[in-house]
Design a protein around this motif. Structure first.
Motif, PDB file in Angstrom:
ATOM      1  N   UNK A   1       0.834  -1.214   0.000  1.00  0.00           N
ATOM      2  CA  UNK A   1       0.000   0.000   0.000  1.00  0.00           C
ATOM      3  C   UNK A   1       0.861   1.254   0.000  1.00  0.00           C
ATOM      4  N   UNK A   2       0.965   1.958   1.121  1.00  0.00           N
ATOM      5  CA  UNK A   2       1.718   3.210   1.181  1.00  0.00           C
ATOM      6  C   UNK A   2       3.099   3.033   1.811  1.00  0.00           C
ATOM      7  N   UNK A   3       3.588   1.813   1.857  1.00  0.00           N
ATOM      8  CA  UNK A   3       4.905   1.532   2.433  1.00  0.00           C
ATOM      9  C   UNK A   3       5.767   0.864   1.368  1.00  0.00           C
ATOM     10  N   UNK A   4       6.954   1.444   1.126  1.00  0.00           N
ATOM     11  CA  UNK A   4       7.911   0.888   0.182  1.00  0.00           C
ATOM     12  C   UNK A   4       9.118   0.371   0.942  1.00  0.00           C
ATOM     13  N   UNK A   5       9.607  -0.799   0.537  1.00  0.00           N
ATOM     14  CA  UNK A   5      10.857  -1.348   1.058  1.00  0.00           C
ATOM     15  C   UNK A   5      11.830  -1.447  -0.108  1.00  0.00           C
ATOM     16  N   UNK A   6      12.915  -0.664  -0.064  1.00  0.00           N
ATOM     17  CA  UNK A   6      13.980  -0.741  -1.052  1.00  0.00           C
ATOM     18  C   UNK A   6      15.117  -1.526  -0.417  1.00  0.00           C
ATOM     19  N   UNK A   7      15.332  -2.757  -0.871  1.00  0.00           N
ATOM     20  CA  UNK A   7      16.339  -3.641  -0.294  1.00  0.00           C
ATOM     21  C   UNK A   7      17.572  -3.617  -1.193  1.00  0.00           C
ATOM     22  N   UNK A   8      18.662  -3.087  -0.678  1.00  0.00           N
ATOM     23  CA  UNK A   8      19.900  -2.962  -1.435  1.00  0.00           C
ATOM     24  C   UNK A   8      20.612  -4.308  -1.411  1.00  0.00           C
ATOM     25  N   UNK A   9      20.771  -4.907  -2.592  1.00  0.00           N
ATOM     26  CA  UNK A   9      21.368  -6.243  -2.663  1.00  0.00           C
ATOM     27  C   UNK A   9      22.817  -6.224  -3.117  1.00  0.00           C
TER      28      UNK A   9
ATOM     29  N   UNK B   1       9.008   5.329   3.264  1.00  0.00           N
ATOM     30  CA  UNK B   1      10.079   4.726   2.472  1.00  0.00           C
ATOM     31  C   UNK B   1      11.071   4.091   3.436  1.00  0.00           C
ATOM     32  N   UNK B   2      11.348   2.800   3.242  1.00  0.00           N
ATOM     33  CA  UNK B   2      12.300   2.067   4.068  1.00  0.00           C
ATOM     34  C   UNK B   2      13.439   1.587   3.175  1.00  0.00           C
ATOM     35  N   UNK B   3      14.661   1.938   3.531  1.00  0.00           N
ATOM     36  CA  UNK B   3      15.841   1.454   2.815  1.00  0.00           C
ATOM     37  C   UNK B   3      16.506   0.424   3.714  1.00  0.00           C
ATOM     38  N   UNK B   4      16.676  -0.797   3.191  1.00  0.00           N
ATOM     39  CA  UNK B   4      17.252  -1.896   3.962  1.00  0.00           C
ATOM     40  C   UNK B   4      18.536  -2.371   3.322  1.00  0.00           C
ATOM     41  N   UNK B   5      19.460  -2.808   4.159  1.00  0.00           N
ATOM     42  CA  UNK B   5      20.659  -3.492   3.690  1.00  0.00           C
ATOM     43  C   UNK B   5      20.466  -4.988   3.916  1.00  0.00           C
ATOM     44  N   UNK B   6      21.327  -5.790   3.327  1.00  0.00           N
ATOM     45  CA  UNK B   6      21.187  -7.245   3.440  1.00  0.00           C
ATOM     46  C   UNK B   6      21.344  -7.750   4.866  1.00  0.00           C
ATOM     47  N   UNK B   7      22.083  -7.032   5.711  1.00  0.00           N
ATOM     48  CA  UNK B   7      22.267  -7.492   7.086  1.00  0.00           C
ATOM     49  C   UNK B   7      21.059  -7.188   7.971  1.00  0.00           C
ATOM     50  N   UNK B   8      20.056  -6.469   7.441  1.00  0.00           N
ATOM     51  CA  UNK B   8      18.850  -6.198   8.202  1.00  0.00           C
ATOM     52  C   UNK B   8      18.737  -4.783   8.727  1.00  0.00           C
ATOM     53  N   UNK B   9      19.772  -3.972   8.595  1.00  0.00           N
ATOM     54  CA  UNK B   9      19.702  -2.579   9.048  1.00  0.00           C
ATOM     55  C   UNK B   9      18.694  -1.827   8.185  1.00  0.00           C
ATOM     56  N   UNK B  10      17.918  -0.949   8.816  1.00  0.00           N
ATOM     57  CA  UNK B  10      16.852  -0.250   8.120  1.00  0.00           C
ATOM     58  C   UNK B  10      16.823   1.218   8.532  1.00  0.00           C
ATOM     59  N   UNK B  11      16.657   2.100   7.553  1.00  0.00           N
ATOM     60  CA  UNK B  11      16.436   3.534   7.765  1.00  0.00           C
ATOM     61  C   UNK B  11      15.144   3.889   7.066  1.00  0.00           C
ATOM     62  N   UNK B  12      14.366   4.799   7.660  1.00  0.00           N
ATOM     63  CA  UNK B  12      13.044   5.114   7.145  1.00  0.00           C
ATOM     64  C   UNK B  12      12.823   6.609   7.052  1.00  0.00           C
ATOM     65  N   UNK B  13      11.857   6.971   6.208  1.00  0.00           N
ATOM     66  CA  UNK B  13      11.461   8.369   6.073  1.00  0.00           C
ATOM     67  C   UNK B  13      10.000   8.419   5.660  1.00  0.00           C
ATOM     68  N   UNK B  14       9.322   9.481   6.096  1.00  0.00           N
ATOM     69  CA  UNK B  14       7.936   9.719   5.712  1.00  0.00           C
ATOM     70  C   UNK B  14       7.904  10.896   4.748  1.00  0.00           C
ATOM     71  N   UNK B  15       7.283  10.681   3.587  1.00  0.00           N
ATOM     72  CA  UNK B  15       7.164  11.705   2.558  1.00  0.00           C
ATOM     73  C   UNK B  15       5.689  12.030   2.324  1.00  0.00           C
ATOM     74  N   UNK B  16       5.439  13.253   1.867  1.00  0.00           N
ATOM     75  CA  UNK B  16       4.108  13.646   1.415  1.00  0.00           C
ATOM     76  C   UNK B  16       4.246  14.136  -0.024  1.00  0.00           C
ATOM     77  N   UNK B  17       3.479  13.528  -0.948  1.00  0.00           N
ATOM     78  CA  UNK B  17       3.534  13.864  -2.371  1.00  0.00           C
ATOM     79  C   UNK B  17       2.266  14.596  -2.774  1.00  0.00           C
ATOM     80  N   UNK B  18       2.441  15.713  -3.487  1.00  0.00           N
ATOM     81  CA  UNK B  18       1.311  16.467  -4.013  1.00  0.00           C
ATOM     82  C   UNK B  18       1.682  16.923  -5.414  1.00  0.00           C
ATOM     83  N   UNK B  19       1.224  16.183  -6.424  1.00  0.00           N
ATOM     84  CA  UNK B  19       1.569  16.489  -7.814  1.00  0.00           C
ATOM     85  C   UNK B  19       0.873  17.763  -8.274  1.00  0.00           C
ATOM     86  N   UNK B  20      -0.261  18.094  -7.683  1.00  0.00           N
ATOM     87  CA  UNK B  20      -1.003  19.273  -8.107  1.00  0.00           C
ATOM     88  C   UNK B  20      -0.291  20.565  -7.705  1.00  0.00           C
TER      89      UNK B  20
END
Length: 170
Positions: free
Chosen positions: A79-87, A117-136
């Motif tokens: 849904x509104x949560x992204x996980x970017x896993x750096x491999x 937005x969650x950025x993960x490394x292979x060892x399990x470390x995670x950093x997150x951020x909350x964004x608000x998008x308004x294209x209009x």
């Protein structure tokens, strides 16, 4: 079984591919904070496709001199949560090497509202951020940048909005 006239084809073991979900459950070791990646968000208009995209660009802080690299990223979207896993990193086929960081652009359509937005490394470390998008209003707001508390997390990724890279249709 002789190799000259085999009666059956020998089985060759497949290489093991790490699964993206394994990084979500991994618990990282305690290490000091070290900035390794920058995650930028911006709007980009593609002239060929004639579409407006929201782009997340993950790039390394370190610049590479001999080869041009690209970051390998697995994506999990809920849904509104992204996980970017750096491999890892893979080399690009460039004829002329130049000094640049490794990067990867991830394109998304129709992002409106609040996203995590969650950025993960292979060892399990995670950093997150909350964004608000308004294209209009043609704006992206970085509301909060944090490390989730449920693991031994360390700071390895900085989040930002790249206003200077915004492109829109005319």
């Amino acid at each position: 079984m002789s190799l000259r006239r085999p009666k059956e084809i020998p089985k060759i073991p497949k290489t093991r591919k790490k699964k993206a979900h394994a990084a979500l459950t991994a618990i990282p070791l305690k290490k000091p904070d070290k900035l390794e990646y920058i995650c930028k968000a911006y709007y980009k208009y593609d002239e060929k496709l004639q579409k407006q995209f929201c782009v997340f660009e993950i790039e390394t802080v370190v610049e590479f001199t001999s080869f041009a690299y690209e970051i390998s990223v697995d994506l999990i979207r809920e849904k509104n949560i992204f996980y970017f896993i750096i491999t890892g990193l893979k080399a690009k086929m460039d004829a002329v090497p130049n000094i640049q960081p490794a990067r990867q652009e991830l394109f998304f359509e129709d992002l409106i509202g609040d996203y995590t937005i969650n950025v993960l490394k292979q060892d399990g470390a995670i950093n997150s951020a909350d964004y608000h998008f308004n294209i209009f209003k043609k704006e992206i707001l970085l509301k909060k940048e944090y490390k989730p508390k449920k693991k031994n997390n360390r700071l390895f990724c900085k989040f930002e909005v790249a206003n200077d890279e915004f492109t829109f249709s005319e």
